[in-house]
Scaffold this active site. Structure first.
Site, PDB file in Angstrom:
ATOM      1  N   ASP A  64      -0.433   3.439   4.030  1.00  0.00           N
ATOM      2  CA  ASP A  64      -0.707   4.765   3.489  1.00  0.00           C
ATOM      3  C   ASP A  64      -0.881   4.653   1.979  1.00  0.00           C
ATOM      4  OD1 ASP A  64       2.003   4.375   2.847  1.00  0.00           O
ATOM      5  OD2 ASP A  64       2.554   6.445   3.213  1.00  0.00           O
ATOM      6  N   TYR A  66      -0.595   4.845  -2.141  1.00  0.00           N
ATOM      7  CA  TYR A  66       0.515   4.791  -3.105  1.00  0.00           C
ATOM      8  C   TYR A  66       1.044   6.201  -3.323  1.00  0.00           C
ATOM      9  CZ  TYR A  66      -1.320   0.135  -4.419  1.00  0.00           C
ATOM     10  OH  TYR A  66      -1.747  -1.168  -4.424  1.00  0.00           O
ATOM     11  N   PHE A  77      -4.917  -0.040  -1.784  1.00  0.00           N
ATOM     12  CA  PHE A  77      -4.384  -1.044  -2.698  1.00  0.00           C
ATOM     13  C   PHE A  77      -4.890  -0.923  -4.134  1.00  0.00           C
ATOM     14  CE2 PHE A  77      -4.179  -3.012   1.543  1.00  0.00           C
ATOM     15  CZ  PHE A  77      -2.809  -3.181   1.631  1.00  0.00           C
ATOM     16  N   HIS A 186       2.243  -7.449   5.585  1.00  0.00           N
ATOM     17  CA  HIS A 186       1.817  -6.660   4.435  1.00  0.00           C
ATOM     18  C   HIS A 186       2.129  -7.405   3.134  1.00  0.00           C
ATOM     19  CE1 HIS A 186       1.660  -3.145   1.711  1.00  0.00           C
ATOM     20  NE2 HIS A 186       0.874  -2.616   2.631  1.00  0.00           N
TER      21      HIS A 186
END
Length: 222
Positions: A64, A66, A77, A186
């Protein structure tokens, strides 16, 4: 929300008329009205705006957005120039350096990747400030699944880079033999050392594209 007006519309427009999306739209509208939500509403669909369907060579799928101030702007990202690098992106840059020798960038702005055909998508497209996964289960998963299914049907080489459990759960949707699937934990500090570091997604993606006659991605950012 700034509406999608490129070739993604053919894939995604049916979703706008489904009951789940009507509920999602109402929920999101109320969330923005009563509190702080990221990214800014006009940036929600930036991944689709910047990387039309016919241009997608690589999908980098995150979780999801930031959830701290000034970070999310609709590309997974990525943060805008001048914003401090989030820890996950620091780890992505370290792997980029270790994998293909790119200098570690100072900016976290990944638009150059998007412009080359890297779809920077999260499984969820909005989040309440300071509350990770706060918009989970509201309908975004169904919407982004439709986008992933649309990519899966493309009969040309596409690399699917799945980072983290929510992204890796989409692997079962990908059954087109034209494509390459790369998955790992991740890049967050909590999981990067469990297999993200050393996974070499950037060189593997380019090797696959080149082997199939597709121009590789220039991953360098500075």
């Amino acid at each position: 929300m700034a509406m999608i007006n490129n070739d993604w519309l053919e894939v995604l427009s049916p979703e706008f008329h489904k009951p789940y999306y009507q509920s999602l739209y109402t929920f999101i509208k109320e969330e923005y009205a009563r509190g702080t939500v990221y990214p800014p509403a006009d940036d929600i669909f930036n991944a689709f705006h910047l990387t039309p369907l016919h241009q997608v060579k690589v999908l980098i799928l995150g979780q999801d957005p930031y959830h701290e101030e000034g970070q999310a702007h609709g590309l997974s990202f990525s943060v805008k120039p001048g914003v401090a690098l989030p820890p996950s992106l620091v780890n992505i840059y370290q792997e980029l350096h270790d994998d293909i020798g790119c200098p570690i960038p100072k900016s976290g702005y990944l638009k150059k990747w998007a412009d080359q055909g890297v779809l920077l998508l999260n499984t969820l497209l909005t989040v309440r400030a300071h509350q990770a996964f706060s918009h989970k289960g509201r309908g975004w998963e169904e919407f982004t699944d439709a986008a992933i299914r649309g990519l899966n049907t493309q009969d040309r080489p596409i690399v699917f880079i799945l980072w983290g459990s929510p992204a890796r759960a989409k692997k079962s949707m990908l059954n087109n033999p034209h494509h390459l699937i790369l998955e790992s934990p991740h890049p967050s500090p909590l999981s990067a050392y469990r297999g993200f570091f050393g996974s070499r997604p950037f060189s593997k993606a380019n090797a696959f594209l080149e082997a199939n006659g597709v121009e590789p991605i220039d991953w360098t950012l500075e």
